[in-house]
Design an enzyme around this catalytic site. Structure first.
Site, PDB file in Angstrom:
ATOM      1  N   LYS A  13      62.941 106.216  -2.465  1.00  0.00           N
ATOM      2  CA  LYS A  13      61.472 106.238  -2.583  1.00  0.00           C
ATOM      3  C   LYS A  13      60.880 104.862  -2.285  1.00  0.00           C
ATOM      4  O   LYS A  13      59.935 104.737  -1.519  1.00  0.00           O
ATOM      5  CB  LYS A  13      61.039 106.656  -4.004  1.00  0.00           C
ATOM      6  CG  LYS A  13      61.504 108.036  -4.421  1.00  0.00           C
ATOM      7  CD  LYS A  13      61.017 108.390  -5.807  1.00  0.00           C
ATOM      8  CE  LYS A  13      61.560 107.515  -6.911  1.00  0.00           C
ATOM      9  NZ  LYS A  13      63.014 107.584  -7.088  1.00  0.00           N
ATOM     10  N   ARG A  88      56.249 111.047 -13.122  1.00  0.00           N
ATOM     11  CA  ARG A  88      57.658 111.368 -13.392  1.00  0.00           C
ATOM     12  C   ARG A  88      57.786 112.457 -14.438  1.00  0.00           C
ATOM     13  O   ARG A  88      58.911 112.847 -14.767  1.00  0.00           O
ATOM     14  CB  ARG A  88      58.374 110.109 -13.891  1.00  0.00           C
ATOM     15  CG  ARG A  88      59.258 109.430 -12.841  1.00  0.00           C
ATOM     16  CD  ARG A  88      59.836 108.178 -13.478  1.00  0.00           C
ATOM     17  NE  ARG A  88      61.037 107.710 -12.856  1.00  0.00           N
ATOM     18  CZ  ARG A  88      61.093 106.612 -12.105  1.00  0.00           C
ATOM     19  NH1 ARG A  88      60.012 105.933 -11.821  1.00  0.00           N
ATOM     20  NH2 ARG A  88      62.254 106.207 -11.622  1.00  0.00           N
ATOM     21  N   ARG A 127      72.935  98.899  -4.649  1.00  0.00           N
ATOM     22  CA  ARG A 127      71.556  98.379  -4.522  1.00  0.00           C
ATOM     23  C   ARG A 127      71.491  96.950  -5.063  1.00  0.00           C
ATOM     24  O   ARG A 127      72.084  96.630  -6.091  1.00  0.00           O
ATOM     25  CB  ARG A 127      70.580  99.270  -5.300  1.00  0.00           C
ATOM     26  CG  ARG A 127      69.185  98.663  -5.382  1.00  0.00           C
ATOM     27  CD  ARG A 127      68.099  99.683  -5.627  1.00  0.00           C
ATOM     28  NE  ARG A 127      68.195 100.344  -6.920  1.00  0.00           N
ATOM     29  CZ  ARG A 127      67.350 101.305  -7.309  1.00  0.00           C
ATOM     30  NH1 ARG A 127      66.390 101.719  -6.507  1.00  0.00           N
ATOM     31  NH2 ARG A 127      67.505 101.868  -8.499  1.00  0.00           N
ATOM     32  N   ARG A 160      70.447  95.447 -10.615  1.00  0.00           N
ATOM     33  CA  ARG A 160      69.554  95.720 -11.744  1.00  0.00           C
ATOM     34  C   ARG A 160      70.365  96.207 -12.937  1.00  0.00           C
ATOM     35  O   ARG A 160      71.320  96.958 -12.770  1.00  0.00           O
ATOM     36  CB  ARG A 160      68.539  96.801 -11.347  1.00  0.00           C
ATOM     37  CG  ARG A 160      67.305  96.248 -10.697  1.00  0.00           C
ATOM     38  CD  ARG A 160      66.460  97.305 -10.026  1.00  0.00           C
ATOM     39  NE  ARG A 160      66.206  98.514 -10.795  1.00  0.00           N
ATOM     40  CZ  ARG A 160      65.456  99.532 -10.354  1.00  0.00           C
ATOM     41  NH1 ARG A 160      64.883  99.461  -9.160  1.00  0.00           N
ATOM     42  NH2 ARG A 160      65.284 100.612 -11.080  1.00  0.00           N
ATOM     43  N   ARG A 171      69.977 108.243 -16.174  1.00  0.00           N
ATOM     44  CA  ARG A 171      68.758 108.338 -15.358  1.00  0.00           C
ATOM     45  C   ARG A 171      68.748 109.622 -14.542  1.00  0.00           C
ATOM     46  O   ARG A 171      67.702 110.242 -14.368  1.00  0.00           O
ATOM     47  CB  ARG A 171      68.635 107.113 -14.445  1.00  0.00           C
ATOM     48  CG  ARG A 171      68.393 105.839 -15.243  1.00  0.00           C
ATOM     49  CD  ARG A 171      68.460 104.611 -14.379  1.00  0.00           C
ATOM     50  NE  ARG A 171      67.337 104.518 -13.475  1.00  0.00           N
ATOM     51  CZ  ARG A 171      67.302 103.716 -12.412  1.00  0.00           C
ATOM     52  NH1 ARG A 171      68.341 102.953 -12.134  1.00  0.00           N
ATOM     53  NH2 ARG A 171      66.242 103.682 -11.663  1.00  0.00           N
TER      54      ARG A 171
END
Ligand code: ADP
Ligand code: AMP
Length: 214
Positions: A13, A88, A127, A160, A171
């Site tokens: 996203k 969300r 990531r 992260r 998540r």
């Protein structure tokens, strides 16, 4: 153009929202980025949000909805915007509808980037995020020119805290329970468009432009 990006954490996203925003010259509004900026600046909101983010849970709607409502009323959103990571939950989507109604506008498309869970874990572990400007990379699929250094601002790249494998599983289940129902929510409103997010980034970008008619 007023757009919402839907998709699991790690679906792409943020990557695509940044490109679409640049292409259409509209602001890219990421609630995750707003929370991380608040945390960096040591605000009360940032400290409260951190508790939930580190646990892989959603920040409560009452901390999230007003923040987005304020942001959408700023003058740069007059010509459109792209929301990344909001809404969300169904209550967030309903709150968004109310704000947009007050502003006399509506969403053009909710773009769902579809990526199966198996691919997500790999995306998140690779990531890397810039501590300076928030730009996102992937060690294999979108590496920076110099390892560990942001191409855009030269600051350090980190994994992260919420991209560690144990948090990613939480998540993903939060996504399936609370966010995936938004796909039906926007389908019923005839706003949903879907793209295959497993393709290379440039192909996903082209597919998004195609489904939004740009
Ligand atoms: P989200 O904002 O949905 O959480 P990101 O845009 O941050 O997801 O993407 C998650 C990770 O996957 C990042 O490291 C990004 O570079 C990488 N990524 C994004 N899109 C693709 C793609 N189409 N193919 C491979 N990797 C991708
Ligand atoms: P993201 O950068 O979109 O992956 O978001 C990182 C984290 O910020 C999420 O896992 C949530 O804890 C929090 N967050 C971001 N957007 C929202 C939202 N709309 N509602 C609740 N929590 C959010």
């Amino acid at each position: 153009m007023r757009l919402i990006m839907l998709g699991a954490p790690g679906a792409g996203k943020g990557t695509q929202a940044a490109r679409v925003a640049a292409q259409l010259s509209i602001p890219h509004i990421s609630t995750g980025d707003i929370f991380r900026a608040n945390l960096k600046n040591g605000t009360e909101l940032g400290l409260k949000a951190k508790e939930y983010m580190d646990a892989g849970k959603l920040v409560p709607d009452e901390l999230t909805c007003d923040l987005v409502a304020d942001r959408l009323q700023q003058s740069d959103c007059g010509g459109g915007f792209i929301l990344d990571g909001f809404p969300r939950t169904i209550p967030q989507a309903e709150a968004l509808d109310k704000v947009l109604e007050k502003l006399g506008v509506s969403i053009d498309y909710a773009v769902d980037i579809d990526v199966p869970d198996e691919a997500i874990v790999n995306r998140m572990s690779g990531r890397r995020a810039c501590v300076g400007c928030g730009a996102t990379y992937h060690i294999a699929f979108n590496p920076p020119k110099v390892e560990g250094v942001c191409d855009k601002c030269g600051a350090k790249l980190i994994l992260r805290d919420d991209d560690k494998p144990e948090t990613v599983q939480t998540r993903l289940s939060v996504y399936h329970d609370q966010t995936q129902p938004l796909i039906d929510f926007y389908k019923k409103k005839d706003k949903l468009v879907q793209v295959d997010g497993t393709m290379p980034m440039d192909d996903v970008f082209a597919a998004i432009l195609n489904v939004i008619g740009k």
